[in-house]
Design a protein around this motif. Structure first.
Motif, PDB file in Angstrom:
ATOM      1  N   ARG A   1      60.129  31.999  16.330  1.00  0.00           N
ATOM      2  CA  ARG A   1      61.227  32.957  15.119  1.00  0.00           C
ATOM      3  C   ARG A   1      62.397  33.084  16.093  1.00  0.00           C
ATOM      4  O   ARG A   1      63.288  33.093  15.456  1.00  0.00           O
ATOM      5  CB  ARG A   1      60.214  34.233  15.319  1.00  0.00           C
TER       6      ARG A   1
ATOM      7  N   ALA B   1      57.480  33.431   8.445  1.00  0.00           N
ATOM      8  CA  ALA B   1      56.334  34.419   8.265  1.00  0.00           C
ATOM      9  C   ALA B   1      55.040  33.601   9.150  1.00  0.00           C
ATOM     10  O   ALA B   1      54.426  34.585   9.628  1.00  0.00           O
ATOM     11  CB  ALA B   1      56.014  34.169   6.690  1.00  0.00           C
TER      12      ALA B   1
ATOM     13  N   ASP C   1      61.190  38.270   1.256  1.00  0.00           N
ATOM     14  CA  ASP C   1      62.418  37.235   1.492  1.00  0.00           C
ATOM     15  C   ASP C   1      61.962  35.919   0.428  1.00  0.00           C
ATOM     16  O   ASP C   1      62.936  35.299  -0.213  1.00  0.00           O
ATOM     17  CB  ASP C   1      62.215  36.746   3.073  1.00  0.00           C
ATOM     18  N   GLU C   2      60.564  35.627   0.296  1.00  0.00           N
ATOM     19  CA  GLU C   2      60.326  34.614  -0.593  1.00  0.00           C
ATOM     20  C   GLU C   2      60.581  34.802  -1.963  1.00  0.00           C
ATOM     21  O   GLU C   2      60.871  33.966  -2.765  1.00  0.00           O
ATOM     22  CB  GLU C   2      58.984  34.118  -0.451  1.00  0.00           C
TER      23      GLU C   2
ATOM     24  N   TRP D   1      66.962  39.885   6.954  1.00  0.00           N
ATOM     25  CA  TRP D   1      65.852  39.043   6.463  1.00  0.00           C
ATOM     26  C   TRP D   1      64.910  38.549   7.670  1.00  0.00           C
ATOM     27  O   TRP D   1      65.225  39.146   8.816  1.00  0.00           O
ATOM     28  CB  TRP D   1      66.220  37.668   5.953  1.00  0.00           C
TER      29      TRP D   1
ATOM     30  N   VAL E   1      61.632  30.626   5.043  1.00  0.00           N
ATOM     31  CA  VAL E   1      61.041  31.698   4.869  1.00  0.00           C
ATOM     32  C   VAL E   1      59.578  31.517   5.449  1.00  0.00           C
ATOM     33  O   VAL E   1      59.022  32.524   6.229  1.00  0.00           O
ATOM     34  CB  VAL E   1      61.292  32.318   3.466  1.00  0.00           C
ATOM     35  N   ARG E   2      58.865  30.480   4.759  1.00  0.00           N
ATOM     36  CA  ARG E   2      57.558  30.133   5.135  1.00  0.00           C
ATOM     37  C   ARG E   2      57.496  29.949   6.700  1.00  0.00           C
ATOM     38  O   ARG E   2      56.266  30.598   7.361  1.00  0.00           O
ATOM     39  CB  ARG E   2      56.998  28.962   4.372  1.00  0.00           C
TER      40      ARG E   2
ATOM     41  N   ASP F   1      62.119  40.288   8.100  1.00  0.00           N
ATOM     42  CA  ASP F   1      61.101  41.328   8.648  1.00  0.00           C
ATOM     43  C   ASP F   1      59.923  41.656   7.338  1.00  0.00           C
ATOM     44  O   ASP F   1      58.989  42.098   7.613  1.00  0.00           O
ATOM     45  CB  ASP F   1      61.883  42.674   8.652  1.00  0.00           C
ATOM     46  N   ASP F   2      60.559  41.101   6.293  1.00  0.00           N
ATOM     47  CA  ASP F   2      59.532  41.248   4.897  1.00  0.00           C
ATOM     48  C   ASP F   2      59.347  39.932   4.260  1.00  0.00           C
ATOM     49  O   ASP F   2      60.115  39.472   3.270  1.00  0.00           O
ATOM     50  CB  ASP F   2      59.914  42.133   4.217  1.00  0.00           C
ATOM     51  N   PRO F   3      58.338  39.088   4.641  1.00  0.00           N
ATOM     52  CA  PRO F   3      58.294  37.571   4.364  1.00  0.00           C
ATOM     53  C   PRO F   3      58.144  37.481   2.755  1.00  0.00           C
ATOM     54  O   PRO F   3      58.787  36.534   2.119  1.00  0.00           O
ATOM     55  CB  PRO F   3      57.304  36.868   4.960  1.00  0.00           C
ATOM     56  N   ALA F   4      57.309  38.341   2.197  1.00  0.00           N
ATOM     57  CA  ALA F   4      57.219  38.486   0.721  1.00  0.00           C
ATOM     58  C   ALA F   4      58.489  38.767   0.075  1.00  0.00           C
ATOM     59  O   ALA F   4      58.852  38.001  -0.912  1.00  0.00           O
ATOM     60  CB  ALA F   4      56.135  39.409   0.386  1.00  0.00           C
TER      61      ALA F   4
END
Length: 392
Positions: free
Chosen positions: A319, A312, A225-226, A218, A308-309, A220-223
């Motif tokens: 981070r 991002a 992950d959310e 997790w 997650v937010r 690397d791709d916030p969308a």
């Protein structure tokens, strides 16, 4: 009579006076007390847990601590799930003076017992130390093992016992609902069983998705992950906390399949907002109110929408701080404060608050357009507001 709306960021007083029952105290405790819901559910739980104790101890006296642990956990609930069920029943035509009121209260007790089963198991899976200000069952039984000088692994003994406690609560939940439904017409009972069964399946799926999310890469791709975090929220918590209790109340009132399904438009967004509030409280809540140590969700490394937010929007340094320390069970108070600061500075906390408001707006529109009976509809609105604005 107009239907109520839920609170939104742009409408601080959305509930029309003529639509709102006379409630001097809109807290969850006061709302659940209306029409004797809490007292009725508590009485049903008392009868069920007393019978369970008799059955356990007649099987073997050493099983008495299992009954004690069940009593302790069941006694601490807010009864919001039971209240959502009851007031949905009223909103769909249930008669509080009719012969089936006790059925609905017993269904509320079954929901509370299912919640207890989920908590016994969830606390083991999350390795949680406290629940509602007391040691979790697996910790308490592990401590008992050590205090009495028994042989073997104390922690394993505690975990095994808590798993069995969850199984016992689940059995009690099925019995309570099944016995209550015997008093209803067969078609009504069948629709109610379908709702209850689906609720249980979705919780198990949600638990699995949560376990899976903890081991997948997790950050690397916030969308993605959310999307994963919100899928967990919906299956693991939102549906069984709000959506399915409301659907169960509708089914118990005799609503047809279409009307039962329609309750999702209100119940699911409220349930999701309910869990998002829980995630905020898990990081920023007052431990004296929540009954859990401050920052416990950070120590557990929960992959929430809040985190997650933050990832991002984080700077490289922020981070690194998050990814280095999230999930460290030995986090000290100072590091917890640093992580909290990142969640605020990245705008993650405000973003989640905005999402909660968006979801409650959506639920408000659905409830206003549903044409449900009063005072049930207004009470559902008040309960929803209490669920998303709570501090514990």
């Amino acid at each position: 009579m107009p239907n109520p709306s839920l609170p939104t960021s742009s409408s601080p007083e959305p509930l029309a006076p003529e639509a709102t029952p006379s409630v001097s105290d809109p807290s969850p405790i006061a709302l659940v007390d209306r029409e004797g819901v809490r007292a009725g559910v508590d009485e049903a739980l008392h009868v069920t847990t007393a019978a369970l104790r008799d059955e356990l101890t007649s099987t073997h006296p050493d099983a008495d601590p299992l009954a004690d642990a069940t009593d302790e956990l069941v006694a601490g609930g807010k009864r919001l799930r039971a209240a959502f069920c009851y007031w949905s029943w009223r909103a769909h035509g249930g008669d509080p003076d009719g012969p089936h009121r006790d059925v609905v209260l017993r269904a509320g007790a079954a929901l509370e017992l299912f919640q207890a089963a989920a908590l016994f198991h969830d606390d083991v899976m999350d390795a949680s130390d406290t629940r509602r200000g007391h040691p979790t069952a697996h910790r308490a039984f592990g401590a008992r093992h050590r205090a009495l000088g028994w042989s073997g692994d104390a922690d394993r003994y505690g975990e095994n016992t808590a798993i069995l406690l969850g199984d016992l609560a689940l059995i009690a939940s099925h019995r309570e609902l099944g016995d209550a439904l015997d008093a209803l017409p067969s078609d009504v009972a069948t629709r109610s069983r379908v709702v209850f069964g689906r609720m249980q399946t979705e919780v198990i799926v949600g638990q699995y998705l949560d376990v899976q999310a903890q081991v997948l890469p997790w950050g690397d791709d916030p969308a993605a992950d959310e999307q994963r975090a919100r899928a967990v929220i919906r299956s693991k918590s939102a549906r069984y906390s709000v959506e399915h209790p409301i659907a169960l109340g509708a089914a118990l009132a005799g609503a047809d399949e279409a009307a039962v399904a329609a309750t999702s438009a209100f119940g699911l967004p409220v349930g999701e907002a309910f869990q998002l509030r829980d995630d905020v409280l898990g990081v920023f809540g007052d431990a004296r109110v929540t009954g859990k140590p401050a920052g416990d969700d950070l120590r557990e490394g929960k992959r929430t929408v809040l985190v997650v937010r933050a990832l991002a929007a984080a700077t490289p340094a922020q981070r690194d701080l998050l990814l280095t320390h999230l999930g460290d069970p030995d986090l000290d108070a100072g590091t917890v404060e640093e992580l909290r600061a990142v969640l605020v500075e990245t705008g993650a906390r405000d973003a989640v608050e905005s999402l909660i408001a968006e979801l409650t707006d959506r639920a408000s529109s659905a409830l206003a357009g549903a044409g449900l009976d009063e005072p049930g509809a207004a009470m559902l609105g008040l309960l929803a507001r209490a669920a998303v604005e709570r501090t514990a």
